[in-house]
Design a protein around this motif. Structure first.
Motif, mmCIF file in Angstrom:
data_model
loop_
_atom_site.group_PDB
_atom_site.id
_atom_site.type_symbol
_atom_site.label_atom_id
_atom_site.label_comp_id
_atom_site.label_asym_id
_atom_site.label_seq_id
_atom_site.Cartn_x
_atom_site.Cartn_y
_atom_site.Cartn_z
ATOM 1 N N SER A 258 1.054 -1.038 -0.212
ATOM 2 C CA SER A 258 0.273 0.377 -0.285
ATOM 3 C C SER A 258 0.874 1.363 0.313
ATOM 4 O O SER A 258 1.891 1.463 0.623
ATOM 5 C CB SER A 258 -0.787 -0.199 1.190
ATOM 6 O OG SER A 258 -0.227 -0.052 2.484
ATOM 7 N N SER A 259 0.550 2.123 -0.550
ATOM 8 C CA SER A 259 1.468 3.615 -1.260
ATOM 9 C C SER A 259 0.880 4.395 1.027
ATOM 10 O O SER A 259 0.419 3.846 1.445
ATOM 11 C CB SER A 259 0.849 4.748 -1.116
ATOM 12 O OG SER A 259 1.297 5.397 -1.575
ATOM 13 N N LEU A 260 2.155 4.608 1.060
ATOM 14 C CA LEU A 260 1.648 5.727 2.186
ATOM 15 C C LEU A 260 1.185 6.941 2.377
ATOM 16 O O LEU A 260 1.924 7.955 1.337
ATOM 17 C CB LEU A 260 3.474 5.460 2.802
ATOM 18 C CG LEU A 260 4.509 3.853 2.962
ATOM 19 C CD1 LEU A 260 5.731 4.582 3.570
ATOM 20 C CD2 LEU A 260 3.519 3.468 3.953
ATOM 21 N N SER A 261 0.794 7.401 3.919
ATOM 22 C CA SER A 261 -0.391 8.991 3.652
ATOM 23 C C SER A 261 1.265 9.704 4.039
ATOM 24 O O SER A 261 2.407 9.019 4.635
ATOM 25 C CB SER A 261 -1.152 9.128 5.047
ATOM 26 O OG SER A 261 -0.592 8.341 5.653
ATOM 27 N N TRP A 262 0.997 10.554 3.698
ATOM 28 C CA TRP A 262 2.234 11.799 4.127
ATOM 29 C C TRP A 262 2.218 11.561 6.008
ATOM 30 O O TRP A 262 3.586 12.101 6.471
ATOM 31 C CB TRP A 262 1.527 13.168 4.444
ATOM 32 C CG TRP A 262 2.394 14.112 4.247
ATOM 33 C CD1 TRP A 262 2.344 15.258 5.835
ATOM 34 C CD2 TRP A 262 3.337 14.983 4.725
ATOM 35 N NE1 TRP A 262 2.841 15.611 5.997
ATOM 36 C CE2 TRP A 262 3.400 15.998 4.735
ATOM 37 C CE3 TRP A 262 4.144 14.365 2.986
ATOM 38 C CZ2 TRP A 262 5.165 16.555 4.278
ATOM 39 C CZ3 TRP A 262 6.156 15.023 3.002
ATOM 40 C CH2 TRP A 262 6.201 16.189 3.972
ATOM 41 N N ILE A 263 1.318 12.030 6.877
ATOM 42 C CA ILE A 263 1.498 11.185 8.137
ATOM 43 C C ILE A 263 2.388 10.436 8.622
ATOM 44 O O ILE A 263 3.479 10.146 9.161
ATOM 45 C CB ILE A 263 0.505 11.242 9.045
ATOM 46 C CG1 ILE A 263 -0.475 12.536 8.807
ATOM 47 C CG2 ILE A 263 0.177 10.729 10.549
ATOM 48 C CD1 ILE A 263 -0.176 13.521 9.733
ATOM 49 N N PHE A 264 2.450 9.577 7.995
ATOM 50 C CA PHE A 264 2.651 7.807 8.220
ATOM 51 C C PHE A 264 4.635 8.062 7.337
ATOM 52 O O PHE A 264 5.718 7.495 8.288
ATOM 53 C CB PHE A 264 2.538 6.642 6.666
ATOM 54 C CG PHE A 264 1.106 5.474 8.203
ATOM 55 C CD1 PHE A 264 1.688 5.568 9.421
ATOM 56 C CD2 PHE A 264 0.023 5.514 8.017
ATOM 57 C CE1 PHE A 264 0.200 4.926 10.439
ATOM 58 C CE2 PHE A 264 -0.700 5.066 8.076
ATOM 59 C CZ PHE A 264 -0.629 4.597 9.702
#
Length: 479
Positions: A258-264
């Motif tokens: 999965s792609s990562l969100s900005w927070i992660f």
């Protein structure tokens, strides 16, 4: 008796109150006067001729026996806790406690009663037949008794390693590292990652164990133990469920990630920075990792980052003005600092440079060595370092209000769901980390402080996006 006047009052008779009229009163002899209380002077001069004395010997002896019994009981309790041995267990009947056995906890780590990892349990005893057959464990010659100082990893048998990986089946293969392949396994009901190395890599094998047995941090992968056969060496680590950071950044869909969100992304950067800060500043011996890159950062089940692969780690030498270690150049191109390539001088600032490249990867989603857009795939000149590409974009980006070319370099998988000011600050931090002059680069303590501030601002931004369902719907890394 003469009275007050000349008249004679007569004689005075003594009549006892207990007399009886008509009977003669018999006087009783006066009682003897009480003996005076003995004084200190009298006692000191009078010798004691009594045969009975206070039993001081018996009291002291009884106290000594009681203390000895208490000490024996405490020692027995400590030994029982240390070995975790239960004589009521039918599996332990007729056997002595085995110091290689460990208690399995369902917390994702191998621990025993004290809560320390088994990396600190003594592991120099030879395995018994009951532990895994009669296969001979061939420990490398360079592994002297004191090579790990006082902290030693647990020794597994070759049979345990073979069984846990299903004989190193391709289905259990997690990937290939710098010095060997990594396999998934289950050892004594615990998920582990097992690095398989050739016996010719004894130096890297010992270096990694020496480092990981001395450093323990939430952002560093934990070494559990090792095994050895005639031709191969094995390192056993805690298992990181989400694999390599690299797979979540570079074309994640094709790799089933999965792609990562900005927070992660910011949280992962902060975790890795804390791990580096720890080995640079907070350990008894300071180390340079020398191979920081996105494929050496692992993600656990909660997408928290752990630095791995310490086979190239080097002990830095303290001097009056810096900490450095002169060595041959090792590592991965795209992450190597200019002064390290030029002089072979490995310092903590070399790790800072490599970490800056990782920050650029987190922002852009591109690899450390990338291809220039709009050029043919066959040309060698098109390959550029990600750092040079990002620095070029930043030169045309005066501030976060005018992102310019920088916005085109930000990972499209973020779908514009990120705070522009935080992305700009993170890019500027990466720029400082990859500065040509190592003196101008921040140390990891400063990097941790800056990333903590960026994370806080990013969380505040996310709170303002409550109306945007994509931020929280799980379309981007589950947030």
């Amino acid at each position: 008796m003469a009275g007050p006047d000349p008249i004679t009052a007569g004689k005075v008779y003594y009549i006892p109150l207990n007399s009886v009229p008509g009977q003669a009163y018999v006087t009783l002899p006066a009682p003897p006067a009480p003996a005076p209380a003995p004084t200190d002077y009298t006692l000191s001069e009078t010798p004691d001729h009594h045969s009975t004395k206070f039993p001081y010997g018996w009291v002291i002896g009884s106290m000594g026996v009681a203390l000895a019994l208490i000490a024996i009981a405490v020692l027995a309790l400590v030994l029982w806790k240390f070995f975790g041995y239960n004589p009521q267990d039918p599996n332990n009947q007729g056997k002595s406690p085995d110091r290689h056995k460990f208690q399995l906890l369902k917390s994702g780590s191998f621990c025993y009663g004290s809560g320390r990892y088994l990396c600190c349990q003594f592991g120099n005893a030879k395995p018994t037949r009951a532990d895994g057959g009669d296969h001979h464990i061939n420990v490398p010659k360079g592994m002297a008794a004191d090579v790990f100082d006082r902290e030693k990893p647990i020794v597994f048998t070759y049979e345990e390693i073979l069984t846990s990986t299903d004989s190193f089946s391709d289905a259990n293969l997690l990937g290939h590292g710098t010095y060997g392949s990594v396999y998934y396994g289950v050892l004594r009901d615990q998920e582990v990652a097992i690095k398989r190395m050739m016996a010719t890599k004894t130096k890297e094998f010992i270096v990694e164990m020496k480092v990981l047995c001395k450093v323990h941090h939430a952002s560093l992968v934990e070494l559990i133990g090792y095994a050895a056969s005639k031709d191969e060496l094995f390192l056993v680590y805690e298992y990181s469920q989400n694999g390599l950071l690299k797979n979540h950044l570079h074309d994640p869909e094709s790799k089933g990630c999965s792609s990562l969100s900005w927070i992660f992304r910011v949280q992962i950067a902060l975790d890795a920075a804390r791990g580096l800060e720890y080995i640079h500043e907070h350990t008894k011996d300071h180390y340079v990792h020398r191979d920081i890159k996105s494929s050496n950062i692992l993600l656990d089940g909660s997408l928290r980052a752990k630095i791995s692969d310490f086979g190239l780690a080097k002990l830095v030498v303290k001097s009056s003005d810096a900490e450095a270690s002169v060595t041959k150049v090792v590592g991965t191109f795209g992450y190597l600092a200019p002064e390290y390539l030029r002089d072979g001088l490995a310092t903590t600032k070399s790790d800072v440079y490599a970490f800056g490249v990782v920050l650029f990867e987190l922002i852009s989603g591109k690899e450390a060595i990338t291809r220039a857009e709009g050029m043919g795939a066959s040309s060698n000149s098109e390959r550029r370092s990600l750092a040079s590409v990002m620095l070029t974009a930043l030169r045309k980006c005066p501030n976060s209000m005018y992102m310019g070319n920088l916005k085109d370099c930000i990972d499209h998988n973020l779908r514009d769901l990120y705070p522009h000011d935080c992305a700009y600050k993170m890019a500027m931090l990466a720029k400082q980390c990859v500065d040509e002059d190592p003196v101008l680069r921040p140390d990891m303590k400063q990097v941790v402080i800056t990333l903590s501030q960026i994370l806080l601002s990013s969380i505040e931004w996310e709170a303002t996006q409550a109306g945007n369902s994509q931020v929280f719907s799980g379309l981007v890394a589950g947030r």
